[in-house]
Design a protein around this motif. Structure first.
Motif, PDB file in Angstrom:
ATOM      1  N   ILE A  31       0.838  -1.206   0.000  1.00 12.14           N
ATOM      2  CA  ILE A  31       0.000   0.000   0.000  1.00 12.14           C
ATOM      3  C   ILE A  31       0.870   1.252   0.000  1.00 12.14           C
ATOM      4  O   ILE A  31       0.639   2.190  -0.776  1.00 12.14           O
ATOM      5  N   ILE A  32       1.891   1.278   0.861  1.00 12.24           N
ATOM      6  CA  ILE A  32       2.741   2.473   0.974  1.00 12.24           C
ATOM      7  C   ILE A  32       3.515   2.707  -0.328  1.00 12.24           C
ATOM      8  O   ILE A  32       3.534   3.818  -0.864  1.00 12.24           O
ATOM      9  N   CYS A  33       4.164   1.655  -0.836  1.00 10.63           N
ATOM     10  CA  CYS A  33       4.945   1.816  -2.072  1.00 10.63           C
ATOM     11  C   CYS A  33       4.050   2.159  -3.251  1.00 10.63           C
ATOM     12  O   CYS A  33       4.417   2.973  -4.113  1.00 10.63           O
ATOM     13  N   GLY A  34       2.870   1.546  -3.301  1.00  9.69           N
ATOM     14  CA  GLY A  34       1.928   1.872  -4.368  1.00  9.69           C
ATOM     15  C   GLY A  34       1.503   3.333  -4.313  1.00  9.69           C
ATOM     16  O   GLY A  34       1.367   3.992  -5.357  1.00  9.69           O
ATOM     17  N   ALA A  35       1.314   3.843  -3.083  1.00 13.29           N
ATOM     18  CA  ALA A  35       0.931   5.254  -2.943  1.00 13.29           C
ATOM     19  C   ALA A  35       2.044   6.173  -3.447  1.00 13.29           C
ATOM     20  O   ALA A  35       1.778   7.174  -4.133  1.00 13.29           O
ATOM     21  N   PHE A  36       3.287   5.840  -3.099  1.00 16.80           N
ATOM     22  CA  PHE A  36       4.416   6.645  -3.593  1.00 16.80           C
ATOM     23  C   PHE A  36       4.442   6.679  -5.125  1.00 16.80           C
ATOM     24  O   PHE A  36       4.613   7.731  -5.737  1.00 16.80           O
ATOM     25  N   VAL A  37       4.271   5.513  -5.739  1.00 20.34           N
ATOM     26  CA  VAL A  37       4.322   5.434  -7.198  1.00 20.34           C
ATOM     27  C   VAL A  37       3.162   6.210  -7.827  1.00 20.34           C
ATOM     28  O   VAL A  37       3.346   6.948  -8.806  1.00 20.34           O
ATOM     29  N   LEU A  38       1.970   6.082  -7.266  1.00 22.45           N
ATOM     30  CA  LEU A  38       0.807   6.756  -7.837  1.00 22.45           C
ATOM     31  C   LEU A  38       0.946   8.279  -7.724  1.00 22.45           C
ATOM     32  O   LEU A  38       0.673   9.013  -8.686  1.00 22.45           O
ATOM     33  N   VAL A  39       1.354   8.751  -6.551  1.00 27.16           N
ATOM     34  CA  VAL A  39       1.525  10.199  -6.382  1.00 27.16           C
ATOM     35  C   VAL A  39       2.638  10.711  -7.297  1.00 27.16           C
ATOM     36  O   VAL A  39       2.520  11.762  -7.931  1.00 27.16           O
ATOM     37  N   GLY A  40       3.737   9.955  -7.370  1.00 31.58           N
ATOM     38  CA  GLY A  40       4.830  10.352  -8.250  1.00 31.58           C
ATOM     39  C   GLY A  40       4.404  10.387  -9.701  1.00 31.58           C
ATOM     40  O   GLY A  40       4.766  11.302 -10.454  1.00 31.58           O
ATOM     41  N   ALA A  41       3.635   9.382 -10.130  1.00 30.57           N
ATOM     42  CA  ALA A  41       3.146   9.365 -11.507  1.00 30.57           C
ATOM     43  C   ALA A  41       2.230  10.550 -11.779  1.00 30.57           C
ATOM     44  O   ALA A  41       2.257  11.149 -12.869  1.00 30.57           O
ATOM     45  N   LEU A  76      10.157  15.930  -8.217  1.00 29.68           N
ATOM     46  CA  LEU A  76       9.458  15.315  -7.084  1.00 29.68           C
ATOM     47  C   LEU A  76       8.790  14.011  -7.502  1.00 29.68           C
ATOM     48  O   LEU A  76       8.815  13.019  -6.767  1.00 29.68           O
ATOM     49  N   GLY A  77       8.190  14.022  -8.697  1.00 26.46           N
ATOM     50  CA  GLY A  77       7.556  12.803  -9.178  1.00 26.46           C
ATOM     51  C   GLY A  77       8.547  11.677  -9.350  1.00 26.46           C
ATOM     52  O   GLY A  77       8.287  10.528  -8.960  1.00 26.46           O
ATOM     53  N   ALA A  78       9.722  11.993  -9.915  1.00 31.27           N
ATOM     54  CA  ALA A  78      10.746  10.966 -10.119  1.00 31.27           C
ATOM     55  C   ALA A  78      11.252  10.425  -8.788  1.00 31.27           C
ATOM     56  O   ALA A  78      11.473   9.209  -8.646  1.00 31.27           O
ATOM     57  N   ILE A  79      11.433  11.308  -7.799  1.00 33.45           N
ATOM     58  CA  ILE A  79      11.908  10.862  -6.487  1.00 33.45           C
ATOM     59  C   ILE A  79      10.895   9.914  -5.836  1.00 33.45           C
ATOM     60  O   ILE A  79      11.261   8.860  -5.301  1.00 33.45           O
ATOM     61  N   GLY A 125       9.250   4.396  -4.308  1.00 34.56           N
ATOM     62  CA  GLY A 125       8.284   3.293  -4.386  1.00 34.56           C
ATOM     63  C   GLY A 125       8.872   2.060  -5.045  1.00 34.56           C
ATOM     64  O   GLY A 125       8.638   0.924  -4.598  1.00 34.56           O
ATOM     65  N   VAL A 126       9.660   2.255  -6.104  1.00 34.70           N
ATOM     66  CA  VAL A 126      10.255   1.113  -6.816  1.00 34.70           C
ATOM     67  C   VAL A 126      11.308   0.421  -5.950  1.00 34.70           C
ATOM     68  O   VAL A 126      11.336  -0.806  -5.837  1.00 34.70           O
ATOM     69  N   LEU A 127      12.187   1.213  -5.315  1.00 30.90           N
ATOM     70  CA  LEU A 127      13.273   0.618  -4.539  1.00 30.90           C
ATOM     71  C   LEU A 127      12.761  -0.135  -3.317  1.00 30.90           C
ATOM     72  O   LEU A 127      13.175  -1.271  -3.046  1.00 30.90           O
ATOM     73  N   PHE A 128      11.851   0.495  -2.565  1.00 29.07           N
ATOM     74  CA  PHE A 128      11.347  -0.167  -1.357  1.00 29.07           C
ATOM     75  C   PHE A 128      10.290  -1.221  -1.676  1.00 29.07           C
ATOM     76  O   PHE A 128       9.997  -2.077  -0.838  1.00 29.07           O
ATOM     77  N   GLY A 129       9.738  -1.152  -2.883  1.00 24.85           N
ATOM     78  CA  GLY A 129       8.770  -2.168  -3.284  1.00 24.85           C
ATOM     79  C   GLY A 129       9.372  -3.256  -4.141  1.00 24.85           C
ATOM     80  O   GLY A 129       8.639  -4.068  -4.722  1.00 24.85           O
ATOM     81  N   ALA A 130      10.712  -3.284  -4.222  1.00 24.36           N
ATOM     82  CA  ALA A 130      11.360  -4.278  -5.084  1.00 24.36           C
ATOM     83  C   ALA A 130      11.003  -5.700  -4.684  1.00 24.36           C
ATOM     84  O   ALA A 130      10.874  -6.581  -5.532  1.00 24.36           O
ATOM     85  N   GLY A 145      15.332   4.222 -15.607  1.00 26.12           N
ATOM     86  CA  GLY A 145      16.228   5.306 -15.998  1.00 26.12           C
ATOM     87  C   GLY A 145      15.828   5.938 -17.311  1.00 26.12           C
ATOM     88  O   GLY A 145      15.923   7.164 -17.481  1.00 26.12           O
ATOM     89  N   ALA A 146      15.381   5.119 -18.278  1.00 24.94           N
ATOM     90  CA  ALA A 146      14.955   5.664 -19.568  1.00 24.94           C
ATOM     91  C   ALA A 146      13.761   6.608 -19.384  1.00 24.94           C
ATOM     92  O   ALA A 146      13.697   7.686 -19.989  1.00 24.94           O
TER      93      ALA A 146
END
Length: 837
Positions: A400-410, A437-440, A445-450, A773-774
């Motif tokens: 849930i937490i990592c998904g929230a980071f990714v969604l807000v960043g997107a 901010l979105g990229a961060i 989300g990607v790193l902690f949700g790996a 990265g791309a």
């Protein structure tokens, strides 16, 4: 505790090598940055201060009063009691060329013998207007010797001698006589230094020199340039002037230092992940030892303190090794830049902080593995294989937490694509901040949700590897047996590789987009025009001389040329046209933006004019009114008319314009040297898209090589983690490996199994990092272009050689990382491993 930790390290050195390497590389990178930058600062500061190194007093004047000459200031200083000698120190940057190359050089008027900071190596100092002395390093770069001729500002000068100046890759030094310097410099310098030799204490003479010079300096009531510090007159002792030079250079290097520290922080973050994994290995190797300690009464806190003491000791050893490694790296870099001529400089405070940081990082990395290991029940710890950690699954909370980071960043990334720009719009609302901010947030989300997706990636890769036999299928199963550790290993590679690909894609996209826009805006690769664009009738009649046309014919890397003839005209309205040339079919060989034909009532104008603009031109006693059409191919005061119109306006046409199409924009070095020499001589005026494109490509390529090399340290640390993960896997699966050996698996097959595991872990991190990265690279350049209000269409680009090279290096390194764990697994005797209880 520390005594027991020291015994553990001494009796089992093989266990700590991987940890020491990870710590040493992380801290070594930081130490290398600190020592190299400090050494370079001191070297450049001392180099710049050389011009004042033999002076007792230095007088710096930003601007003298109107009508006051340099000679008057020199005479005023010389009249001060105690002054033995006063001399103006003059210098400027000049291009000095030989038959093979041109080097931009810091040229000085030969100082008096009392103030000379470099001795002669060979020959003599220049005394005549046709002589020049070069530093030995500059003479070597130009490939000339005493007695040879060099080109300085279009004038041939004879090399009278060479000097033993301090070597540097940044500054090359030459010396001219006063007459030669004035002829070559051309530009009026609005500041100067006076070097003063006094008899006695320089400090006692300062006020007298100031009193003598002050009346000749512009006062606050007069409008003039007052210098960056608001001072027109600065007087100091020679030692103080040198100290000020060093401080000035130090400030200029701070930005570079902070940038390199950012890369150091990335390497340290990756190192933190790897060190934590490495400590997990160390504790797994001593699982039975921990169980025995707990069984005989040791508390969890006592065992943790012992392990943390080991972490402090390992951090100390690794940091010390890192300082030695960093010093060696800094010495190599400073040797390349020639800064070691002045010796290495050590920023002891920074090095002490980095040493302490290495210890802190090691302790922080060891805390979580120590907590996990000491919370296991004694009887469970006595078992040879851990089971509890293997059965843990990623929690719903993490998802849930990592998904929230990714969604807000997107969402922020999407907003940046249409974020408002322009005057009155806050930078915080602009596309760059939103994209950053979105990229961060997405990266977090990607790193902690790996741990949520890396096992799936490994399973998909396992289906491909499984096609090659039973051993690869078994390896694919093993990679996901401990999802958490596999994800941690892959995360380090995702971070390191993702940053490299972000820079590569950003650079390639910016280059492709900007070069495309340059080509659209300036469709002619190289334009060579008669100097002055025929601003006078004499210039237009002369045009480009036959000698220069011959030189242009010898310019290399050219696939097509077009030479247009014309002459001077005058325009009687708002449109400025000073030279016309006739439309020539050759133009179409260079660019298709030029029409194949042109009516006698039409004229092609530079792109800034609107279509339909009426232009009245006079020349050769004729007056014509023409209708203008803008053309991207034209610049300045040039215009293109029909051949008949040109013959009516110009009595004696001469070559005025040459267009050239380049064969390869990557190979513009020699071409630019040849054209630059003609331009410096004032013979022609050179412009075109090829020059800008070449400089942009060269700067971006150099930037990419540097940043990729710096981030490569993080990739190296991450790949050490692959080896560590395999090492832990070998320890946990010792009985399983022995059973496989007992059932008939050969040593080679066991090594292949671990090789496939290493390749899968490495490729998983690299592939996810490449995709992320791309996207980040594209997003970053898109936001930068929008923030700058550049409407050029985005041209997505990727540096394939560097990207494929990164993947190849990762695959090769992962293969090497499997060697030691494979040897360990294969060397274990099946009966011994199966006998463990």
């Amino acid at each position: 505790m520390f005594r027991d930790a020291a015994k553990e390290v001494r009796y089992h050195p093989g266990r700590i090598i991987a940890t020491l390497v990870a710590i040493a590389i992380s801290i070594g990178f930081m130490a290398a940055v600190s020592v190299f930058i400090t050494t370079q600062q001191d070297a450049m500061g001392k180099g710049m201060a050389l011009t004042t190194s033999r002076a007792d007093i230095v007088v710096h004047i930003n601007q003298g009063k109107r009508g006051v000459t340099g000679q008057q200031i020199t005479e005023a200083i010389a009249k001060v009691p105690g002054v033995q000698l006063a001399e103006r120190s003059s210098g400027n940057y000049l291009p000095i060329g030989s038959e093979t190359r041109t080097v931009h050089t810091q040229a000085f008027v030969v100082p008096d013998e009392r103030f000379r900071w470099a001795p002669l190596a060979e020959g003599a100092w220049p005394t005549a207007a046709n002589q020049i002395a070069l530093s030995s390093q500059l003479a070597e770069r130009l490939g000339v010797r005493v007695g040879d001729s060099v080109d300085v500002g279009g004038q041939p000068l004879t090399v009278s001698g060479t000097t033993d100046d301090a070597p540097s890759i940044f500054f090359q030094v030459a010396y001219l006589s006063g007459t030669a310097f004035e002829a070559a410099a051309r530009e009026q310098v609005n500041y100067a230094d006076w070097l003063v030799d006094v008899d006695g204490d320089p400090a006692a003479t300062l006020d007298q020199v100031r009193s003598a010079v002050a009346p000749l300096v512009v006062g606050p009531d007069e409008q003039s340039y007052a210098g960056e510090d608001g001072k027109n007159l600065e007087i100091s002792t020679g030692k103080d002037a040198q100290s000020a030079s060093v401080k000035e250079v130090t400030g200029e290097f701070d930005v570079m230092k902070y940038m390199l520290w950012a890369f150091s922080a990335i390497a340290a973050l990756v190192g933190l992940i790897i060190i934590a994994n490495t400590f997990t290995i160390l504790l797994a190797q001593r699982r039975r030892q921990i169980g025995l300690l707990r069984a005989v009464g040791a508390t969890g806190s006592q065992v943790r303190r012992r392990f943390l003491a080991e972490a402090v000791l390992l951090g100390t050893l690794g940091s010390a090794l890192g300082l030695v490694l960093g010093t060696g790296m800094a010495w190599a870099g400073a040797t390349f830049t020639k800064a070691t001529y002045w010796g290495l400089s050590f920023p002891w405070t920074e090095l002490a902080v980095e040493f302490a940081l290495g210890i802190l990082l090691t302790v922080l990395a060891a805390i979580l593995p120590a907590l996990r290991a000491t919370r296991v029940a004694p009887l469970e710890a006595l078992q040879p294989v851990a089971t509890s950690e293997q059965q843990r699954r990623a929690s719903v909370v993490r998802a849930i937490i990592c998904g929230a980071f990714v969604l807000v960043g997107a969402g922020l990334a999407w907003y940046s694509l249409d974020a408002p720009v322009g005057d009155g719009v806050s930078v915080l609302r602009g596309p760059i901040v939103s994209a950053l901010l979105g990229a961060i947030l997405i990266a977090i989300g990607v790193l902690f949700g790996a741990v949520l997706f890396i096992p799936t990636v490994l399973r998909l890769m396992g289906k491909v590897f499984g096609l090659f036999g039973a051993t690869p299928r078994l390896a694919a199963i093993n990679t996901v047996r401990n999802p958490k550790r596999a994800a941690a290993t892959a995360s380090a590679l995702i971070l390191a590789c993702g940053l490299i690909i972000t820079l590569q894609v950003g650079s390639a996209t910016a280059e492709k987009t900007v070069l495309k826009e340059i080509a659209n805006t300036y469709p002619v690769d190289v334009t060579v025009a008669a100097n002055g664009f025929g601003s006078t009738e004499k210039d237009a009649q002369t045009g480009i001389s036959q000698q220069n046309l011959d030189k242009l014919e010898s310019v290399g890397n050219v696939t097509a040329r077009a030479t247009m003839s014309g002459g001077a005209v005058t325009s009687t309205d708002a449109v400025h046209v000073s030279t016309v040339v006739a439309l020539d079919p050759q133009m179409r060989r260079i660019t298709d933006v030029v029409p194949s034909s042109l009516g006698d009532d039409r004229v092609l104008l530079p792109k800034q004019y609107k279509a339909g603009t009426k232009v009245t031109l006079k020349g050769n006693g004729q007056t014509v009114t023409l209708t203008g059409t803008p053309s991207k191919a034209l610049e300045g005061g040039m215009a293109v008319v029909s051949p008949d119109t040109m013959r009516n306006l110009v009595a004696k046409p001469s070559p005025q314009l040459v267009w050239m199409k380049m064969a390869d924009l990557e190979d513009m070095g020699t071409t630019m040297t040849q054209l630059d020499r003609m331009s410096q001589n004032g013979e022609v005026w050179v412009s075109g898209s090829a020059m800008n494109a070449f400089m942009i490509k060269r700067v971006l390529n150099i930037l990419m090589m540097i940043t990729t090399g710096l981030l490569g340290v993080a990739v190296l640390i991450a790949l050490i983690g692959v080896s560590n993960t395999l090492g832990l896997s070998v320890i946990e699966r010792s009985r399983e490996s022995a059973l496989l050996r007992a059932l008939g698996m050969q040593k080679g097959s066991l090594r292949v199994m671990l090789l496939v595991e290493a390749l899968m872990l490495g490729l998983a991190g690299v592939l996810v990092g490449t995709l992320a990265g791309a996207f980040f690279g594209w997003l970053g350049i898109r936001s930068v272009l929008r923030q700058a209000s550049i409407e050029a269409p985005m041209q997505f680009g990727i540096n394939w050689p560097m990207t494929l090279g990164l993947i190849a290096i990762a695959v090769l390194s992962a293969s090497l990382a499997s060697v030691l764990p494979g040897r360990r697994a294969a060397s274990a005797t099946p009966t011994e491993a199966l006998a463990e209880e």
